[in-house]
Write a protein that holds these residues in place. Structure first.
Motif, short mmCIF file in Angstrom:
data_model
loop_
_atom_site.label_atom_id
_atom_site.label_comp_id
_atom_site.label_asym_id
_atom_site.label_seq_id
_atom_site.Cartn_x
_atom_site.Cartn_y
_atom_site.Cartn_z
N UNK A 117 -63.05 27.98 107.16
CA UNK A 117 -64.19 27.94 108.09
C UNK A 117 -64.04 29.09 109.05
N UNK A 118 -65.13 29.39 109.72
CA UNK A 118 -65.17 30.49 110.68
C UNK A 118 -65.66 29.93 112.00
N UNK A 119 -64.99 30.27 113.07
CA UNK A 119 -65.56 29.92 114.36
C UNK A 119 -65.67 31.18 115.21
N UNK A 120 -66.70 31.20 116.04
CA UNK A 120 -66.87 32.32 116.98
C UNK A 120 -66.87 31.74 118.39
N UNK A 121 -66.23 32.45 119.29
CA UNK A 121 -66.11 31.99 120.67
C UNK A 121 -66.69 33.03 121.62
N UNK A 122 -67.15 32.57 122.75
CA UNK A 122 -67.59 33.49 123.78
C UNK A 122 -66.41 34.37 124.19
N UNK A 123 -66.71 35.62 124.52
CA UNK A 123 -65.64 36.60 124.73
C UNK A 123 -64.65 36.16 125.80
N UNK A 124 -65.11 35.40 126.78
CA UNK A 124 -64.19 35.01 127.85
C UNK A 124 -63.47 33.69 127.58
N UNK A 125 -63.61 33.19 126.37
CA UNK A 125 -62.95 31.92 126.02
C UNK A 125 -61.89 32.18 124.95
N UNK A 178 -62.66 33.81 114.76
CA UNK A 178 -61.43 33.13 114.31
C UNK A 178 -61.70 32.39 113.00
N UNK A 179 -60.95 32.73 112.01
CA UNK A 179 -61.11 32.08 110.71
C UNK A 179 -59.95 31.11 110.48
N UNK A 180 -60.29 30.04 109.82
CA UNK A 180 -59.28 29.06 109.41
C UNK A 180 -58.88 29.39 107.99
N UNK A 181 -57.60 29.56 107.74
CA UNK A 181 -57.15 30.04 106.43
C UNK A 181 -56.42 28.95 105.65
N UNK A 182 -56.61 29.02 104.36
CA UNK A 182 -55.70 28.33 103.45
C UNK A 182 -54.82 29.41 102.83
N UNK A 183 -53.56 29.42 103.19
CA UNK A 183 -52.65 30.47 102.72
C UNK A 183 -51.74 29.95 101.63
N UNK A 184 -52.11 28.82 101.05
CA UNK A 184 -51.21 28.20 100.07
C UNK A 184 -51.38 28.77 98.67
N UNK A 192 -70.41 30.01 117.83
CA UNK A 192 -70.38 28.83 116.98
C UNK A 192 -68.96 28.37 116.71
N UNK A 193 -68.41 27.61 117.66
CA UNK A 193 -67.02 27.15 117.50
C UNK A 193 -66.91 26.09 116.41
N UNK A 194 -65.68 25.85 116.05
CA UNK A 194 -65.32 24.80 115.10
C UNK A 194 -65.16 23.51 115.92
N UNK A 195 -65.71 22.40 115.44
CA UNK A 195 -65.52 21.15 116.19
C UNK A 195 -64.04 20.82 116.30
N UNK A 196 -63.66 20.26 117.42
CA UNK A 196 -62.28 19.80 117.56
C UNK A 196 -62.00 18.74 116.50
N UNK A 197 -60.76 18.63 116.04
CA UNK A 197 -60.45 17.61 115.03
C UNK A 197 -60.88 16.23 115.52
N UNK A 220 -75.96 30.67 105.58
CA UNK A 220 -74.74 30.73 104.77
C UNK A 220 -73.47 30.53 105.60
N UNK A 221 -73.58 30.64 106.94
CA UNK A 221 -72.42 30.39 107.80
C UNK A 221 -72.45 28.96 108.36
N UNK A 222 -73.35 28.13 107.86
CA UNK A 222 -73.47 26.75 108.34
C UNK A 222 -72.62 25.86 107.43
N UNK A 223 -71.68 25.15 108.02
CA UNK A 223 -70.79 24.30 107.24
C UNK A 223 -71.55 23.16 106.57
N UNK A 224 -70.94 22.59 105.54
CA UNK A 224 -71.43 21.39 104.88
C UNK A 224 -70.27 20.44 104.66
N UNK A 225 -70.56 19.31 103.97
CA UNK A 225 -69.45 18.41 103.62
C UNK A 225 -68.55 19.08 102.59
#
Lengths: 654, 654, 654
Positions: free
Chosen positions: A519-527, A544-550, C328-333, C365-370
């Motif tokens: 998944x990809x998340x984007x944050x405001x520059x000051x966060x 910020x991207x969430x990676x699967x590095x496995x 567009x942040x990632x929701x907290x777990x 295309x950057x919108x998450x799904x299940x």
């Protein structure tokens, strides 16, 4: 060598002789003329007047000056746009025709304007092609400046349909490639296609990418015949074009440069600094407002050189305050000389000052020249003299341009993707690329800007700050060479038709680093959030991207987010950064990489820049303080010394 | 004297008698009516209805009130713009027609609208010209309000061509004057000329200056016949016009005022303060949000008085919260009385409150009046009563307006130049002029605003904050009088056709001070630099010129930049400031100049203002604190005392 | 129950079976399909293709899934707008036609588009109305999204004239009602009326209110026939519509919802939070950027439920990062589960996740799904599983929706008035309403949003944050019930035709509280003043009215401004707040009122929210810290415990 931009048509003929003599006395070699003079060359339709230009060229030649002839297509005269109103472009944001009254009021999609441009170019090229005093040509002027690459005209719309027909051949292919099933955007025929402007909300990114590619092609298709026409009538003469900053042309600059003999750049460090630091706090801006930011000029020098991978010209060099930025400071004393040496250090073959004499009328009357309107010498004059003497002394121009150890992969597609799909408001192609460049420059390494089509061999480190679209040939080339690769976030994140790779990003690059962007998340520059690397805590933010590095046992997580998830993964020679970071991180990270790749780095003061040309090493002091360079005192200084003045330059031999 | 703005057409006839009686009882003399009533005066094309207005005038006259009749040309009725859509103006920024639905929807270049305006004006003037109750006339309303001086219509375009033909006679002259050789902007014929709008990038400043002059002329050419028409049919009656702030009309206000008997101003201190202090920090705005800034009201009073150099009217005086600023606070208790006395102190002959009764409908339903919609008396009422009693007591109206010792030279051309050629984003004609005015006012000196055409004799100090265009007659006049002159930066910096003087700025003023401006730099407002004067360090910023002061042995460098270069140069009676400065500098600098010129100054609290009318001295306390005025206790107080209340007024005799 | 949004047309048929199986396995009940598929349902004019949809429905049905069929009118295909260009809407701000290329490119005033919409709706309803697998219908999609409620088209203009003719019957009535005598805005005939757009300056507020009412009616008149058409052909099936935030539709949502069986809402807490907190300081935004603000989701849940006063659906639930906010942040777990439970706690009958699988193409295309594009399960999947299990465990869906003790009166007219007559730049209907809601929610009380037409009986406390327009029936109803009423400033401040009550505000409400608003002031948001209540000093700001509270001996001044004037007045059950305040005041003030009205309140941590459904009490922890709930340890916990995790949920029985 040195030159100057000159507008004989702005001055009485009685002045021309004296002007030429002073230019020669100053030691200039080249004089660029002609590039806005259409209304004087063809005062009425089809009625040419070359007499004045003949005389001007002859006057310059009489004292040994060499002329660079500009074609005047950036400024079609009033009668032309009155005769053919369809040449006027349309602002895609407002739908309003952009009219006569300034410059660049033409549409790249107008066949009539292409015909008229070729006509005046041919007339000029026939007249001066074999004139010995005219040694080279400049096409048009600052193509695409003032946001003119894109037009929303009907002509552009029709040409876009044709372009789509050629690219996609059948409409089903286009619908599939663009994902038009989404929101019922499907077309039944190419004639149904509109430009992606004026819709209710955002249009398809694939549609917009096509429009950007099309618009870039239109610029090139307009420009190439002009180059050919000059070649035909001016054999043996060089042809160049004076580029604006590569990210502002909005086109594929590599393709635009392809037919040229060399590229040129118009270098205005203070104007750029004012505009790019608009939101900077006062204490930061004040630091650079009279010097320019340490990396803004060379950032474009290096890119300009990279377009053809050979020496370039500074066709226009700021000589004092300009008129077009929001604020226009006076350069700090010494900066004209400083910028001149800097340009040569970064591969310039010639620096031309813009302009000979400040024009006392029209739009640029507040733009300094080498002379003031009263013919007195401006502050730039003695600095230019000094720079010319020093360039001669150092014999810089004969120092070969060596290949750098570090390359940055750049290209228009990264810019277009960033423009089209913001996703996070603070993700900006140019800011990302500049931040990578600037930290590497603070480390004192020379940098080549290369395209994906370049030869990668020989580079020890290849950095791709923002490279969303790659193809298999690129992947194969990466595999085939021996360098280290660092990919910034978003690498490989889009297919060639602006789709998300179904294997997830980084798409084709998974062949080099088997990871998956979950998944990809984007944050405001000051966060910003913490980033852990080498037992230190840096910052991660904006993207910020969430990676699967496995995906591979060889994947090594070398930096991580606060929650422990992978932020940077290395697989052999290939490193993938899943996030943007702060400058402190980039400095430490690139330094380590350079050391591992056996690339010499420096950690001088943050306002010192080190550049190498041939066997000359240059140090440029952008700070307002005298400093002692941390060099071996036994190095062989050829200009300046180990103690470098504020805004001073030191050169030594290696 | 006092008056009120009244709209009988807004109220049932049954109310009119009572309204008139209350007005008379309050002690009002004048009632302005009629200025938006076209749809009632001519409900259908050519079908006039004066019966209601006859009755209204008679009702007012029956209790001794005098009527000021407004012509209704600011609000053409719907049928008129439907019959003649060409009367509608076009927004030059967007190209969109500005339609019916509010007010001022007419184009100053429409011959049809001029004809229709003359027709309704004639009808009204014939009807009421010799009516004894109608003692004077107001033309139109707030000419040029809502940015209507400029139109981008086809009619404006054609009229502009005619205007150019008259001014420049032949097209070569125009091309030379505008520097059209630059960027091939040359015209072959006047019919080719377009308005300087909608171009790809900035148009020629000379072109834009011509457009501003033309637009100003169009306003005047529209207005003058209206005045003549009224004069013809209403002999012996006064004619005035209610101006908006002079910098907002965007025209030559001196020319606009010329045919009038006296000028009027619509005074809304809180609305102005909210808009002008939009970017001020909260603590600064809070200080003045309910009083208005100490210099905003008088700044316009003094300018309004200066247009004809005689007593003026406040035709509309804010009586409570208004509706049109971004935020609309309630005036602090006492401010209605305070502003009223202040207007008289600055030369008002009459103050009219706007409006009699708050209208419970349409656009201004949140705008206070002397009465509320339920006929209760608003807070303004007792304050107006108090002010009327005090004005009578002091016999202010019979105090002669004396010539001030200090004059500020103002004029539209300075504003136009600043609008057209920003050069630095923070250089703004009005801010510069206001900062000079405001510091002089804090020093307690009376100020006359004069034009370049004024008689300079008698002034001890003449200040030109922003006077880019001067002519030889001006220079000769400066030489011929005895006053001290202070020129702000940019003085003489442009020729009459917006060119840079080839002798360098200050151009013709070099005859008074032989200096040369070598270069100009502009800085962001928050990036100030030191300024040395009198062994103190002040601030220089925004606009900074580099001077060559070596042209005369009499040139005295009296202030300098940090690098020692000249910042302010004096030559005998003439002082040239090459830079904008901070307020602290202007206060000390002007104080010294005043003392040297034998002009009395004061350094009271920064929120106290001192004004003189005849032999009355007024002190106005804008602060929220009671203060003791540093006066000789033996002065003869005629209102208040040496202890001045918050928002209080003290008056003494000299 | 649970569902998902699915686009079979986006995927190869070969995938459909597996998709359906996975949906069923996950435990979903409903699948929404079809709502953007017009170009697939009718690829050429009049040529329907239902085969693929038949198959898709059958595939879903084959595993027991129930289909919610969306009508595709939000996305007319290209051939339709090419055939009938008049269906395209016009941007009222720019006058530019809003073209094809995205969605919602239709004008609610186009009779042709209504006809075409009914045609495709009828075809679909006939085809699937009696299909057992299709259990319900969704009309169109997010009506009025992308600011489409208002159009400036000619069709809208004509329809507006007709609407005015119907409402006002004769033009004199309209002129009177709108106060058109002001500025000569009078019309002679309905055919003269224009839309209130494009005028020189602001148009009459009455004119603009009529335009807003008209535009709202146009949306409803477009929507109602669609509902009827479906009813006719799909008897017994439910019909719903998925609303966007009520304040963003710009229409009368109660009227729009009236013909539906239940309402739905599209819930994207993070996107909303990013947009609504754009100007928030970083530390504030960071607190909620991955959870959403504690009151943004339920604010709309409660409003959605209130439209028909019955259970609603979340038709689209954010499942991960989205693509359309500025960041567009990632929701907290845990947040997907959290938001799901929260929706049920606030009255949801069903939560559908948007979307089944992230589309690898086009705008979203950057919108998450299940699922991710590579068919792997996204982070939302296990959270949805958990939520489904917990909802089943708690049997939430069978918990009855009880009437709240506290009601907030809402409605479009308050929004329209605030949009039309700003008066103070910081007064914003939605901010005012949200601040009241949010403080009441922090006090842990359940809230019903009701319209002025609701049954008020049974509520202990009725709050009207911004209710400018009321009628006599409303007043009578207030009198007839027993609840406490709190009116925010501006209540009763306008007549039904946007006039100021001649008896002064609060107009008709003076029957409940005999007070008079003497004047209104507005202040910049950062310029607050003291407010005295209960011996404490709070803040008053933005909007401040001056009251005359002397109209009744029963008027009790319970809070006052610094100058002692009345700020809040109570008369028996009716309290009038003459000013906006700070949050601290609202918390203390509402708490006291609730206690007096015997309504249970809580003062837990500011990031804890308490909600009741049936006999279940929910605590939601929006903070990043584990907390111990201040509950009696003997309460009967059914989910979680007295110790609540960060982003955790605790449920107990009462």
């Amino acid at each position: 060598m040195f030159g100057v931009c000159y507008y004989p048509e702005h001055w009485p003929e009685s002045q021309w002789d004296e002007d030429a003599k002073m230019m020669a006395d100053l030691g200039l070699t080249y004089v660029r003329i002609g590039e806005f003079a259409w209304s004087r060359l063809e005062p009425n339709p089809g009625e040419y007047d070359f007499a004045w230009l003949d005389k001007s060229v002859a006057t310059l030649a009489s004292v040994g000056l060499k002329v660079v002839m500009g074609t005047p297509t950036a400024t079609p005269p009033k009668w032309l746009s009155d005769l053919y109103p369809e040449i006027l472009p349309v602002d895609p944001d407002t739908g309003r025709t952009r009219g006569f009254g300034s410059r660049r009021h033409y549409d790249f999609s107008s066949p009539i304007y292409l015909r008229e441009s070729l006509r005046i170019t041919e007339a000029l090229a026939r007249r001066y092609g074999s004139n010995n005093a005219v040694v080279g040509w400049q096409t048009d002027n600052e193509l695409c400046c003032h946001d003119t690459a894109l037009s929303g005209s009907e002509l552009a719309g029709q040409a876009f349909q044709d372009w789509c027909r050629r690219r996609y051949v059948n409409i089903d292919q286009l619908n599939r490639d663009w994902g038009n099933v989404f929101w019922s955007m499907e077309y039944r025929d190419f004639t149904e296609i509109e430009l992606p402007i004026g819709a209710v909300t955002e249009t398809s990114p694939a549609h917009r990418l096509a429009y950007r590619r099309f618009s870039s092609d239109q610029v090139i298709n307009y420009h190439n015949p002009m180059v050919e026409m000059i070649r035909q009538h001016a054999p043996g003469k060089f042809i160049t074009h004076n580029f604006i900053p590569m990210n502002e042309t909005a086109v594929d600059n590599f393709a635009l440069a392809a037919p040229l003999d060399f590229t040129s750049y118009d270098n205005y460090p203070l104007g750029r600094t004012d505009l790019l630091m608009t939101d900077a706090p006062a204490e930061e801006l004040r630091r650079y407002m009279r010097t320019g930011h340490p990396d803004f000029a060379t950032y474009y020098h290096d890119q300009t050189r990279g377009l053809l991978n050979r020496g370039f010209w500074v066709m226009e060099q700021q000589p004092g305050p300009v008129n077009w930025a929001n604020n226009n400071p006076r350069p700090a004393p010494g900066m004209i000389r400083f910028w001149t040496l800097e340009a040569f250090a970064h591969g310039a073959d010639c620096v031309c000052y813009f302009r000979w004499r400040q024009a006392p009328f029209a739009q640029e009357q507040m733009h300094a020249g080498l002379l003031r309107p009263d013919n007195s010498k401006s502050e730039a004059w003695p600095e230019a003299e000094q720079a010319m003497a020093e360039v001669a002394l150092l014999d810089i121009e004969n120092q070969p341009l060596q290949k750098a150890s570090v390359a940055i992969i750049t290209g228009a597609e990264g810019l277009w993707v960033s423009d089209i799909e913001r996703q996070g408001e603070a993700y900006d192609f140019n800011n990302v690329q500049l931040s990578y460049y600037s930290t590497l420059r603070e480390l004192g390494v020379n940098i080549d800007f290369i395209s994906v089509d370049a030869d990668f061999s020989g580079y020890k480190l290849i950095v791709a700050p923002s490279l969303p679209i790659v193809d298999q040939a690129f992947v194969d080339k990466c595999r085939a060479c021996n360098g280290q690769f660092i990919f910034g976030p978003r690498a490989g994140a889009k297919t060639s038709e602006f789709a998300y790779p179904t294997s997830l990003p980084p798409g084709l690059l998974q062949q080099l680093i088997p990871i998956r962007v979950l998944s990809v998340e984007t944050l405001r520059a000051d966060c910003q959030e913490p980033l852990n690397w080498n037992s230190h805590i840096y910052k991660s933010g904006i993207w910020r991207e969430q990676l699967d590095a496995s995906g591979s046992n060889d994947n090594e997580i070398i930096a991580s987010y606060e929650n422990g998830e992978a932020a940077i993964v290395r697989n052999q020679r290939f490193t993938y950064m899943a996030t943007l970071t702060n400058r402190a991180f980039l400095l430490d990270f690139f330094q380590q990489h350079c050391q591992q790749a056996d690339i010499q780095t420096y950690r001088f003061d943050e306002d010192i820049r080190i550049s190498q040309r041939g066997n000359l090493m240059f140090a440029f002091n952008y700070s307002q303080h005298q400093q002692v360079l941390p060099l071996d005192p036994n190095v062989s200084f050829v200009l300046g010394s180990i103690t470098i003045d504020p805004h001073g330059v030191t050169v030594w031999k290696i």
